[in-house]
Design a protein around this motif. Structure first.
Motif, mmCIF file in Angstrom:
data_model
loop_
_atom_site.group_PDB
_atom_site.id
_atom_site.type_symbol
_atom_site.label_atom_id
_atom_site.label_comp_id
_atom_site.label_asym_id
_atom_site.label_seq_id
_atom_site.Cartn_x
_atom_site.Cartn_y
_atom_site.Cartn_z
ATOM 1 N N GLY A 35 18.504 6.695 -5.485
ATOM 2 C CA GLY A 35 17.973 7.527 -4.412
ATOM 3 C C GLY A 35 18.414 7.100 -3.024
ATOM 4 O O GLY A 35 19.501 6.544 -2.817
ATOM 5 N N ASP A 36 17.555 7.383 -2.073
ATOM 6 C CA ASP A 36 17.859 7.086 -0.672
ATOM 7 C C ASP A 36 17.969 5.596 -0.421
ATOM 8 O O ASP A 36 18.743 5.159 0.436
ATOM 9 C CB ASP A 36 16.774 7.682 0.229
ATOM 10 C CG ASP A 36 16.693 9.198 0.106
ATOM 11 O OD1 ASP A 36 17.754 9.850 0.104
ATOM 12 O OD2 ASP A 36 15.565 9.728 -0.019
ATOM 13 N N PHE A 37 17.202 4.800 -1.154
ATOM 14 C CA PHE A 37 17.272 3.349 -0.988
ATOM 15 C C PHE A 37 18.646 2.836 -1.397
ATOM 16 O O PHE A 37 19.210 1.951 -0.731
ATOM 17 C CB PHE A 37 16.177 2.685 -1.822
ATOM 18 C CG PHE A 37 16.145 1.194 -1.705
ATOM 19 C CD1 PHE A 37 15.997 0.578 -0.464
ATOM 20 C CD2 PHE A 37 16.247 0.385 -2.826
ATOM 21 C CE1 PHE A 37 15.959 -0.799 -0.349
ATOM 22 C CE2 PHE A 37 16.205 -0.994 -2.715
ATOM 23 C CZ PHE A 37 16.061 -1.587 -1.475
ATOM 24 N N LYS A 38 19.208 3.362 -2.463
ATOM 25 C CA LYS A 38 20.549 2.977 -2.882
ATOM 26 C C LYS A 38 21.560 3.288 -1.785
ATOM 27 O O LYS A 38 22.422 2.456 -1.462
ATOM 28 C CB LYS A 38 20.934 3.708 -4.179
ATOM 29 C CG LYS A 38 22.366 3.441 -4.620
ATOM 30 C CD LYS A 38 22.699 4.163 -5.917
ATOM 31 C CE LYS A 38 22.869 5.646 -5.687
ATOM 32 N NZ LYS A 38 23.334 6.331 -6.919
ATOM 33 N N ARG A 39 21.469 4.469 -1.212
ATOM 34 C CA ARG A 39 22.405 4.856 -0.165
ATOM 35 C C ARG A 39 22.287 3.919 1.047
ATOM 36 O O ARG A 39 23.304 3.523 1.643
ATOM 37 C CB ARG A 39 22.135 6.299 0.253
ATOM 38 C CG ARG A 39 23.007 6.788 1.392
ATOM 39 C CD ARG A 39 23.036 8.287 1.485
ATOM 40 N NE ARG A 39 21.720 8.887 1.388
ATOM 41 C CZ ARG A 39 21.525 10.185 1.146
ATOM 42 N NH1 ARG A 39 22.556 10.984 0.952
ATOM 43 N NH2 ARG A 39 20.307 10.681 1.078
ATOM 44 N N VAL A 51 23.928 0.492 0.160
ATOM 45 C CA VAL A 51 25.394 0.593 0.125
ATOM 46 C C VAL A 51 25.951 0.676 1.544
ATOM 47 O O VAL A 51 26.970 0.058 1.863
ATOM 48 C CB VAL A 51 25.830 1.805 -0.717
ATOM 49 C CG1 VAL A 51 27.336 2.028 -0.587
ATOM 50 C CG2 VAL A 51 25.456 1.598 -2.184
ATOM 51 N N SER A 52 25.286 1.433 2.404
ATOM 52 C CA SER A 52 25.724 1.523 3.798
ATOM 53 C C SER A 52 25.675 0.161 4.477
ATOM 54 O O SER A 52 26.619 -0.237 5.172
ATOM 55 C CB SER A 52 24.842 2.521 4.568
ATOM 56 O OG SER A 52 24.968 3.826 4.050
ATOM 57 N N ALA A 53 24.578 -0.568 4.276
ATOM 58 C CA ALA A 53 24.453 -1.892 4.895
ATOM 59 C C ALA A 53 25.469 -2.868 4.330
ATOM 60 O O ALA A 53 25.978 -3.738 5.043
ATOM 61 C CB ALA A 53 23.034 -2.430 4.698
ATOM 62 N N GLY A 54 25.797 -2.722 3.036
ATOM 63 C CA GLY A 54 26.725 -3.635 2.385
ATOM 64 C C GLY A 54 28.166 -3.474 2.818
ATOM 65 O O GLY A 54 29.009 -4.300 2.454
ATOM 66 N N GLN A 55 28.484 -2.446 3.611
ATOM 67 C CA GLN A 55 29.858 -2.287 4.082
ATOM 68 C C GLN A 55 30.180 -3.241 5.228
ATOM 69 O O GLN A 55 31.347 -3.509 5.514
ATOM 70 C CB GLN A 55 30.096 -0.842 4.550
ATOM 71 C CG GLN A 55 29.810 0.217 3.505
ATOM 72 C CD GLN A 55 30.439 -0.124 2.167
ATOM 73 O OE1 GLN A 55 31.658 -0.257 2.046
ATOM 74 N NE2 GLN A 55 29.604 -0.270 1.140
ATOM 75 N N GLY A 56 29.153 -3.768 5.895
ATOM 76 C CA GLY A 56 29.406 -4.664 7.025
ATOM 77 C C GLY A 56 30.198 -3.983 8.117
ATOM 78 O O GLY A 56 31.103 -4.588 8.716
ATOM 79 N N GLU A 69 20.225 11.966 7.412
ATOM 80 C CA GLU A 69 20.399 11.813 8.858
ATOM 81 C C GLU A 69 19.795 10.489 9.335
ATOM 82 O O GLU A 69 20.373 9.805 10.183
ATOM 83 C CB GLU A 69 19.747 12.993 9.581
ATOM 84 C CG GLU A 69 20.141 13.117 11.041
ATOM 85 C CD GLU A 69 21.567 13.598 11.226
ATOM 86 O OE1 GLU A 69 21.976 13.776 12.380
ATOM 87 O OE2 GLU A 69 22.285 13.779 10.227
ATOM 88 N N PHE A 70 18.640 10.118 8.798
ATOM 89 C CA PHE A 70 18.056 8.819 9.133
ATOM 90 C C PHE A 70 19.007 7.696 8.726
ATOM 91 O O PHE A 70 19.215 6.738 9.475
ATOM 92 C CB PHE A 70 16.705 8.643 8.424
ATOM 93 C CG PHE A 70 15.547 9.201 9.189
ATOM 94 C CD1 PHE A 70 14.662 8.370 9.849
ATOM 95 C CD2 PHE A 70 15.328 10.575 9.253
ATOM 96 C CE1 PHE A 70 13.583 8.872 10.555
ATOM 97 C CE2 PHE A 70 14.262 11.093 9.958
ATOM 98 C CZ PHE A 70 13.381 10.241 10.609
ATOM 99 N N ASN A 71 19.583 7.790 7.540
ATOM 100 C CA ASN A 71 20.501 6.766 7.044
ATOM 101 C C ASN A 71 21.718 6.649 7.953
ATOM 102 O O ASN A 71 22.181 5.546 8.269
ATOM 103 C CB ASN A 71 20.938 7.106 5.626
ATOM 104 C CG ASN A 71 21.749 6.005 4.982
ATOM 105 O OD1 ASN A 71 21.209 5.117 4.326
ATOM 106 N ND2 ASN A 71 23.069 6.039 5.137
ATOM 107 N N ARG A 72 22.263 7.776 8.388
ATOM 108 C CA ARG A 72 23.466 7.773 9.226
ATOM 109 C C ARG A 72 23.224 7.034 10.540
ATOM 110 O O ARG A 72 24.027 6.175 10.938
ATOM 111 C CB ARG A 72 23.900 9.211 9.522
ATOM 112 C CG ARG A 72 25.110 9.330 10.441
ATOM 113 C CD ARG A 72 25.431 10.763 10.768
ATOM 114 N NE ARG A 72 24.415 11.375 11.632
ATOM 115 C CZ ARG A 72 24.404 11.239 12.952
ATOM 116 N NH1 ARG A 72 25.318 10.488 13.563
ATOM 117 N NH2 ARG A 72 23.463 11.835 13.672
#
Length: 534
Positions: A413-417, A420-425, A486-489
């Motif tokens: 879900g959203d937590f996974k996304r 993954v976003s944070a893990g890109q550094g 949008e929050f994630n972005r």
């Protein structure tokens, strides 16, 4: 495997600190109190902050409910009436209620209530005040070092300032613990303080020299900017950052290594710089023969910084042909053995190992994933991902995206996304040219002082922040349901100072604190991750 690094310590992790402490709480990276470090960086209450109770000088408000609290109306104190509302009330509608109540009170007088003392400041404000003081002292030290390197201040003057500070602290302690008569005692080693005229003449001499030497001013400005850039890379903020365990520099008389070497070789090392081979001799003696001197292991492992512990591992193997961590594993047991072995891990390897433990096996430790991935800088995440390949699958060749694959397989879900976003550094960082352009001289009577401050209006694009705040509002409070994408972005991409201004603009649009909207619009681990970023 060696990992590339941009720092002299060969690591993007602050090497003067021990391994990160794990707990059940996620610790978000906290930019300095109220958007910007105190002391020499800018005028008090600058850029929209309202001084007063509950509102430390800051960029847009204080820190009552969180480190980023942008709700200027929380406690009702210290807020000016510039927006047409009653002090402490958030909107004209509530202002009308306030005025109506005030009108009724005039026609129906009540018994006068006893005057109560003001409530103590909330814990978050106490934290911010302490952080503000620490940041100010750190920044004063940074600028003093700059002036010493350029020959504007001598070591003797710096030592005098330290001595005067210690003297004042001793005086305050005596007033608190002893009779007033003790304050009259004269210390034999106290130095005579220079007069106010002498100090003023020295300051004027420095101003005159800086005013006539543009090359020196440019050098100071560059040194200041480089210090800010390093702080941003190390911690994501412009606070002066240091670890909890600082490098051990010189042996003193109370160090047990000194007594051991003196008894073994009659070689006195008091006052000499730290040497890895002497510590290794002490550790080998502690683990040799029957029994183990646990106190000796604790002393060395906890009083030397992580970079020094890595040097101890190499030197021990050179001296004795055995691995130090393996010796510790043989000599100790239980949780004590685990904790000691963790202390000798490199920080990026320790992070990688903790992340692996959170993912592999039965269930997932979401709190630990949030703590690691949401609080590390870009460079630290890249180092951790390189180490993760060997930690997660040591007997299998895998790519740098192994962490992304494991997160996708173990979360949803959203937590996974968000993970993954944070893990890109790849969080946006403030460009160096922007920092250089934002450094401004602090002048007195039109002459430079050698002190500098940051103009935050040059660091952040305010028009962009207004647009992104509007996007956040439309993605949550202004619609039925929530656009989590949008929050994630927004939360995953912008640097923390840009996010701070976005939160300020969001309050103006929605009349809600961003934390309040996160709680209302999101849930579960996705909400916890967003709160950790905030």
């Amino acid at each position: 495997m060696a990992y590339r690094s941009n720092y002299p310590s060969q690591s993007n992790y602050p090497m003067n600190s021990g391994p990160p402490m794990m707990s059940n709480a996620a610790y978000p990276p906290r930019p300095p109190n109220g958007f910007g470090p105190p002391g020499g960086f800018g005028p008090p209450g600058g850029f929209g902050g309202h001084p007063g109770f509950g509102q430390p000088p800051c960029f847009g408000g204080g820190g009552q409910l969180s480190a980023y609290n942008v709700n200027q109306y929380t406690l009702g104190g210290g807020h000016s009436n510039s927006f047409g509302g009653a002090p402490g009330f958030p909107s004209p509608a509530i202002n009308q209620v306030h005025q109506q109540f005030f009108h009724q009170a005039q026609h129906h007088p009540q018994v006068e209530a006893p005057v109560l003392p003001p409530p103590p400041p909330p814990p978050s404000m106490q934290y911010n005040q302490a952080a503000s003081h620490c940041g100010m002292m750190g920044m004063m030290g940074l600028q003093m070092d700059m002036m010493k390197k350029c020959g504007l201040v001598s070591d003797s003057e710096d030592e005098y300032e330290d001595d005067e500070g210690n003297k004042r602290r001793r005086c305050r302690r005596r007033k608190h613990h002893y009779d007033d008569s003790d304050d009259d005692e004269k210390k034999p080693d106290e130095k005579s303080s220079p007069s106010e005229d002498e100090m003023k003449k020295k300051a004027e001499a420095i101003q005159t020299k800086l005013d006539s030497d543009e090359e020196l001013m440019q050098r100071l400005r560059q040194m200041f900017a480089q210090g800010i850039i390093r702080c941003l890379k190390v911690s994501g903020t412009i606070d002066v950052t240091e670890g909890t365990v600082k490098p051990f520099e010189f042996y003193d008389e109370g160090d047990p290594v000194v007594k051991h070497i003196l008894a073994k070789r009659t070689y006195n090392i008091v006052g000499k710089p730290w040497q890895a081979d002497l510590d290794c001799e002490y550790l080998d003696e502690a683990m040799d023969g029957a029994g183990t001197n646990e106190d000796a292991i604790i002393h060395v492992a906890t009083s030397r910084c992580n970079l020094q512990r890595q040097e101890l591992k190499k030197t021990f193997k050179t001296l004795y042909g055995k691995d130090l961590v393996e010796r510790i594993d043989e000599e100790l047991s239980g949780n004590f053995r685990k904790a000691t072995k963790y202390l000798f891990m490199k920080p990026e390897i320790f992070d990688a190992w903790i992340v692996k433990q959170s993912i592999y096996g039965l269930g997932t430790d979401e709190k630990t994933l949030i703590e690691i991935l949401m609080t590390r800088t870009n460079a630290q995440i890249h180092e951790m991902k390189h180490a993760y390949r060997d930690v997660a699958l040591p007997n299998k060749k895998c790519g740098c995206d192994q962490l992304d694959k494991d997160i996708e397989d173990d979360t949803s879900g959203d937590f996974k996304r968000l993970l993954v976003s944070a893990g890109q550094g790849n969080r946006k960082e403030i460009a160096e040219d922007k920092i250089l352009a934002a450094v401004e001289d602090v002048k007195i009577d039109g002459k430079p002082t050698g002190q500098f401050r940051i103009n935050f209006e040059k660091l952040v694009d305010f028009e962009l922040c207004k647009c992104e705040a509007e996007a956040l509002y439309k993605a949550g409070e202004d619609k039925w349901g929530t656009d989590e994408k949008e929050f994630n972005r927004i939360f995953s991409f912008y640097d923390f100072y840009t996010l701070k201004v976005i939160y300020d603009e969001y309050v103006k649009i929605s009349q809600r604190d961003i934390l309040n909207s996160i709680d209302r619009e999101t849930s579960g681990n996705f909400k916890k991750g967003l709160r950790a970023i905030d």
